[in-house]
Scaffold this motif. Structure first.
Motif, mmCIF file in Angstrom:
data_model
loop_
_atom_site.group_PDB
_atom_site.id
_atom_site.type_symbol
_atom_site.label_atom_id
_atom_site.label_comp_id
_atom_site.label_asym_id
_atom_site.label_seq_id
_atom_site.Cartn_x
_atom_site.Cartn_y
_atom_site.Cartn_z
ATOM 1 N N GLY A 40 0.819 -1.209 0.000
ATOM 2 C CA GLY A 40 0.000 0.000 0.000
ATOM 3 C C GLY A 40 0.853 1.258 0.000
ATOM 4 N N ALA A 41 1.933 1.231 0.791
ATOM 5 C CA ALA A 41 2.838 2.380 0.828
ATOM 6 C C ALA A 41 3.508 2.592 -0.519
ATOM 7 N N LEU A 42 3.941 1.505 -1.138
ATOM 8 C CA LEU A 42 4.552 1.614 -2.467
ATOM 9 C C LEU A 42 3.519 2.086 -3.497
ATOM 10 N N GLY A 43 2.274 1.661 -3.320
ATOM 11 C CA GLY A 43 1.214 2.109 -4.219
ATOM 12 C C GLY A 43 1.021 3.617 -4.154
ATOM 13 N N LEU A 44 1.144 4.192 -2.960
ATOM 14 C CA LEU A 44 1.043 5.643 -2.828
ATOM 15 C C LEU A 44 2.184 6.344 -3.572
ATOM 16 N N VAL A 45 3.375 5.756 -3.505
ATOM 17 C CA VAL A 45 4.517 6.308 -4.231
ATOM 18 C C VAL A 45 4.256 6.254 -5.740
ATOM 19 N N LEU A 46 3.491 5.255 -6.178
ATOM 20 C CA LEU A 46 3.181 5.106 -7.603
ATOM 21 C C LEU A 46 2.019 5.989 -8.047
ATOM 22 N N GLY A 47 1.392 6.689 -7.094
ATOM 23 C CA GLY A 47 0.327 7.613 -7.479
ATOM 24 C C GLY A 47 -1.074 7.149 -7.144
ATOM 25 N N ASN A 48 -1.218 6.110 -6.316
ATOM 26 C CA ASN A 48 -2.557 5.676 -5.919
ATOM 27 C C ASN A 48 -3.220 6.740 -5.046
#
Length: 550
Positions: A40-48
């Motif tokens: 989820g944290a990495l998803g935020l970095v990807l623009g989620n």
């Protein structure tokens, strides 16, 4: 390549900083330990999209920061187009404020989510079971074949020409519609235009005509008064001119005695000159005067025509009528010019069709040339993944029109068993089979292109034993060319990693925290033994774990 990840105040994580290396990394942990939090944290970095509920402490902001080495991805142009500072070591930071607002930064420059998502596509690929379903999509299958066939230049040219064709077709349709509408009005517009042209209108004409009518209608009165003016001026004894000259003669006798008399003499001299000019013009006007009933009738008729045109076109000036005449000329001329424009567009469309057919044929041929060998490469890998009898091929169907990527319709056909007919993979492959085919495809793609860091999220679901070992070997081989992470519950895969990270939860007081740490070699033995036998680790599990690691 993902070098490091820092997470503050996100879900169960209070403060986490972890470094990553290249090659093949393993992430393990019990269900619910926090692996989904990491993704989820990495998803935020990807623009989620951000969710305020993900803050651990809702009075503090959440900060997620990831550092990437991007030198291998040819991203300088992307950074230039988006006005970002290019750095080989690029830092992406995402902040979620207690107010619910979210901010994103690339190398400390603020970016919007769409820019972040586009950049993220080049850097990180989180491959979940859901993403495996992309394999059944025709777009994915076509893009896969295009990447391996190296059709990008031809496709770019094709798309430019296709856009131009659609624009030309749109313009042609608009022209034909406009022409049809104008043709219906053509006769009426031509009639109105002819009426205005025959009226022979000129700017300022109305005032001149109205003045001429007034003069022609009152010619006797004008003649009478002009004659009187000339007469009283030229009378020999009491005429105005004679009297003015006598006054001038008197002033000339005394002008040397005072400046005032001299000034009055000059003024009187000016009056005599001006008055003589007035009389001269009056005489000329009188000579030109004539009774002309025919001209009066003509001017009256012309005025009636103008007044009638005013009423018809609902205007009140000749200038407005001239503008309407100009507009009508354009409309009538436009109908005459439509055929020229239409012919030009039809020729352009014909040429674009020829060019697009040629480009589509070239693209299709490159795809067909590469499709058999690509199918063989994928088949060889899935054969080692427990499907020795699997068959796979790319089937081509010709479209009747130009599609966005050419004229090919691609179907990846598949059969897992000997003697079975090949059918579209979306109809016949199970979830486990799709996972193995997708892994094989990713492995093949790694040989053709510099892929972003990939995180396989439990791609091994539904397999075990020897198949798990083979899957691990495929992922390990992929890591020769790219950074690979595998989130797994299988000890056979966990043992293949170059480094091993464990996600775990712990309680402190009344609060639960999630943490991740890099395992030492001894820690890995214990972790893999626990994956084999559970919490109560047996000696045989430890031995088996050591054998797997070796």
């Amino acid at each position: 390549m993902l070098l490091s990840l820092s997470i503050k105040n996100y879900a169960l994580i209070e403060n986490l900083e972890i470094q990553f290396s290249d090659k093949f990394s393993i992430i393990t942990g019990e269900t619910g330990a926090g692996k989904s939090i990491l993704l989820g944290a990495l998803g935020l970095v990807l623009g989620n999209r951000a969710d305020l509920s993900s803050l651990k402490d809702d009075t503090q902001k959440c900060i997620i920061e990831a550092e990437f080495l991007i030198s291998a991805y040819n991203l300088k142009e992307f950074f230039k187009q988006n006005d970002l500072d290019y750095e080989e070591l690029t830092i992406i930071r995402r902040e979620i404020l207690p107010s619910g607002k979210s901010r994103a930064f690339v190398n400390d420059s603020p970016v919007n989510l769409s820019e972040l998502q586009e950049l993220g596509n080049y850097l990180l690929d989180i491959h979940s079971q859901h993403q495996t379903r992309e394999l059944i999509g025709e777009d994915f299958q076509l893009n896969l074949l295009d990447l391996v066939s190296q059709t990008s230049d031809l496709l770019s040219e094709y798309k430019v020409n296709l856009k131009e064709l659609k624009q030309s077709e749109k313009e042609l349709a608009s022209l034909l519609t406009d022409k049809e509408s104008l043709v219906k009005e053509y006769d009426y517009n031509a009639f109105l235009l002819d009426e205005l042209v025959k009226s022979n209108l000129k700017e300022g004409e109305l005032e001149e005509l109205e003045q001429e009518v007034e003069q022609l209608s009152n010619v006797s009165l004008i003649e009478e008064n002009l004659s009187k003016i000339v007469g009283i001026s030229n009378e020999e004894t009491i005429g105005i001119i004679t009297q003015l000259k006598e006054a001038k003669n008197s002033f000339s006798k005394i002008d040397t005695y005072s400046k005032l008399y001299k000034d009055l003499l000059q003024r009187l001299d000016s009056i005599i000159i001006e008055y003589l000019d007035i009389i001269k013009e009056s005489e000329v006007s009188l000579e030109k005067l004539e009774h002309n009933p025919e001209r009066l009738e003509f001017v009256n008729n012309k005025l009636q025509i103008i007044y009638s045109l005013f009423q018809k076109h609902q205007v009140n000036s000749v200038e407005d009528l001239l503008q309407i005449q100009e507009d009508l000329e354009a409309k009538v001329l436009k109908v005459d010019e439509f055929d020229i424009q239409i012919q030009k567009l039809e020729k352009q469309i014909e040429e674009l069709n020829v060019k697009l057919n040629s480009l589509a044929a070239s693209i299709s041929q490159k795809r067909k040339d590469k499709a058999p060998s690509l199918a063989t490469e994928i088949r060889n890998i899935i054969s080692s993944l427990g499907m020795p009898d699997a068959q796979l091929e790319f089937a081509f169907t010709q479209l009747d029109s130009f599609g966005k990527n050419g004229t090919d319709l691609i179907s990846l056909n598949f059969s897992a068993n000997k003697g079975s007919n090949l059918s579209p993979i979306k109809k016949v492959a199970s979830g486990g089979e799709l996972s193995r085919v997708m892994l094989a495809i990713k492995a093949v793609l790694a040989n053709y292109s510099k892929l972003p860091t990939i995180i396989f999220d439990e791609i091994d679901t539904g397999v075990s034993g020897e198949i798990a070992i083979k899957m691990a070997e495929v992922m390990d081989k992929m890591s020769d060319k790219m950074q690979v992470f595998a989130i797994t519950h299988l000890p056979q895969i966990a043992a293949k990693g170059n480094q091993h990270y464990k996600v775990f939860k712990y309680n402190q007081g009344n609060t639960t925290f999630s943490e991740i740490k890099l395992l030492s070699n001894d820690d890995r033995i214990v972790e893999i033994a626990e994956m084999l036998s559970g919490k109560n680790i047996s000696d045989s599990a430890l031995t088996h774990a050591k054998n797997l690691l070796n």
